[in-house]
Design a protein around this motif. Sequence first.
Motif, mmCIF file in Angstrom:
data_model
loop_
_atom_site.group_PDB
_atom_site.id
_atom_site.type_symbol
_atom_site.label_atom_id
_atom_site.label_comp_id
_atom_site.label_asym_id
_atom_site.label_seq_id
_atom_site.Cartn_x
_atom_site.Cartn_y
_atom_site.Cartn_z
ATOM 1 N N GLN A 6 0.753 -1.186 0.206
ATOM 2 C CA GLN A 6 -0.037 -0.001 -0.127
ATOM 3 C C GLN A 6 1.010 1.077 -0.039
ATOM 4 O O GLN A 6 1.823 1.226 0.805
ATOM 5 C CB GLN A 6 -0.901 0.108 1.293
ATOM 6 N N LYS A 7 0.688 2.133 -0.856
ATOM 7 C CA LYS A 7 1.304 3.404 -0.868
ATOM 8 C C LYS A 7 0.363 4.746 -0.648
ATOM 9 O O LYS A 7 -0.662 4.600 -1.115
ATOM 10 C CB LYS A 7 2.012 3.356 -2.325
ATOM 11 N N LEU A 32 9.154 -5.626 -3.603
ATOM 12 C CA LEU A 32 9.684 -5.121 -2.310
ATOM 13 C C LEU A 32 10.975 -4.482 -2.907
ATOM 14 O O LEU A 32 11.210 -3.161 -2.248
ATOM 15 C CB LEU A 32 10.103 -6.149 -1.201
ATOM 16 N N LEU A 33 11.637 -4.903 -3.687
ATOM 17 C CA LEU A 33 13.072 -3.936 -4.321
ATOM 18 C C LEU A 33 12.275 -2.725 -4.979
ATOM 19 O O LEU A 33 13.039 -1.661 -5.118
ATOM 20 C CB LEU A 33 13.901 -5.189 -5.047
ATOM 21 N N ASP A 34 11.203 -2.793 -5.821
ATOM 22 C CA ASP A 34 10.561 -1.761 -6.438
ATOM 23 C C ASP A 34 10.280 -0.489 -5.405
ATOM 24 O O ASP A 34 10.708 0.470 -5.665
ATOM 25 C CB ASP A 34 9.171 -1.913 -7.159
ATOM 26 N N ILE A 35 9.870 -0.996 -4.134
ATOM 27 C CA ILE A 35 9.776 0.082 -3.298
ATOM 28 C C ILE A 35 11.050 0.517 -2.748
ATOM 29 O O ILE A 35 10.768 1.862 -2.266
ATOM 30 C CB ILE A 35 8.393 -0.117 -2.141
ATOM 31 N N ALA A 36 11.735 -0.417 -2.618
ATOM 32 C CA ALA A 36 13.134 0.145 -1.959
ATOM 33 C C ALA A 36 13.705 1.181 -2.856
ATOM 34 O O ALA A 36 14.465 1.869 -2.423
ATOM 35 C CB ALA A 36 13.867 -1.090 -1.679
ATOM 36 N N GLU A 37 13.521 1.181 -4.023
ATOM 37 C CA GLU A 37 14.197 1.819 -5.355
ATOM 38 C C GLU A 37 13.222 2.958 -5.424
ATOM 39 O O GLU A 37 14.095 4.052 -6.467
ATOM 40 C CB GLU A 37 14.619 1.022 -6.228
ATOM 41 N N ASP A 38 12.202 3.160 -5.035
ATOM 42 C CA ASP A 38 11.182 4.544 -5.482
ATOM 43 C C ASP A 38 11.870 5.561 -4.836
ATOM 44 O O ASP A 38 11.682 5.770 -3.618
ATOM 45 C CB ASP A 38 9.980 3.932 -4.976
ATOM 46 N N ASN A 43 9.696 6.446 3.485
ATOM 47 C CA ASN A 43 9.504 5.521 4.539
ATOM 48 C C ASN A 43 8.949 4.366 3.993
ATOM 49 O O ASN A 43 8.350 4.262 2.935
ATOM 50 C CB ASN A 43 8.500 6.108 5.699
ATOM 51 N N ILE A 44 9.703 3.389 4.416
ATOM 52 C CA ILE A 44 9.142 1.930 3.937
ATOM 53 C C ILE A 44 9.069 1.164 5.084
ATOM 54 O O ILE A 44 9.734 1.027 6.127
ATOM 55 C CB ILE A 44 10.275 1.370 3.167
ATOM 56 N N VAL A 45 7.846 0.600 5.240
ATOM 57 C CA VAL A 45 7.172 -0.227 6.522
ATOM 58 C C VAL A 45 7.045 -1.601 6.189
ATOM 59 O O VAL A 45 6.410 -1.862 5.283
ATOM 60 C CB VAL A 45 6.044 0.460 7.019
ATOM 61 N N LEU A 46 7.758 -2.433 6.704
ATOM 62 C CA LEU A 46 7.661 -3.788 6.597
ATOM 63 C C LEU A 46 6.898 -4.351 7.711
ATOM 64 O O LEU A 46 7.209 -4.542 8.762
ATOM 65 C CB LEU A 46 8.926 -4.689 6.500
ATOM 66 N N ALA A 69 17.418 1.518 0.226
ATOM 67 C CA ALA A 69 16.895 2.595 1.121
ATOM 68 C C ALA A 69 17.814 3.733 1.890
ATOM 69 O O ALA A 69 17.607 4.881 1.563
ATOM 70 C CB ALA A 69 15.797 2.230 1.998
ATOM 71 N N ARG A 70 18.731 3.271 2.298
ATOM 72 C CA ARG A 70 19.845 4.021 2.923
ATOM 73 C C ARG A 70 20.494 4.775 1.907
ATOM 74 O O ARG A 70 21.004 5.989 1.963
ATOM 75 C CB ARG A 70 20.770 3.193 3.468
ATOM 76 N N THR A 71 20.842 4.518 0.632
ATOM 77 C CA THR A 71 21.463 5.283 -0.324
ATOM 78 C C THR A 71 20.692 6.333 -0.727
ATOM 79 O O THR A 71 21.364 7.340 -1.101
ATOM 80 C CB THR A 71 21.860 4.386 -1.819
ATOM 81 N N ARG A 72 19.526 6.612 -0.513
ATOM 82 C CA ARG A 72 18.925 7.789 -0.736
ATOM 83 C C ARG A 72 18.004 8.110 0.311
ATOM 84 O O ARG A 72 17.035 9.131 0.411
ATOM 85 C CB ARG A 72 17.439 7.395 -1.797
#
Length: 101
Positions: A6-7, A32-38, A43-46, A69-72
Amino acid sequence: MDIKIQKEEATAVAILSGKLDSMSVPDVEEGLLDIAEDEDLENIVLDCTDLEYIASSGLRLFFAIAKNARTREARVVIKNPCDFVRQTLHMTGLSSMFEYE
């Protein structure tokens, strides 16, 4: 393994349920990788409320999410992990890469 993403604005919530093991990781990895790279997400909540088990392949996926996520400078939060998931993250040294709710 089931996943729902959910976004809302700058946050994505991935609701995980079942077992995250070598058989199920390929089914959820892309989402999951798509949201990590968005780039638009801060904020990404697992949501691990219904995650019963995590294997080494699932840990690698969580690590990849945190690293991307950290890279951005986005936050990755693990919500409601069961004792097994929390202990596994702690024993592998990955727990410090995440915030917890």
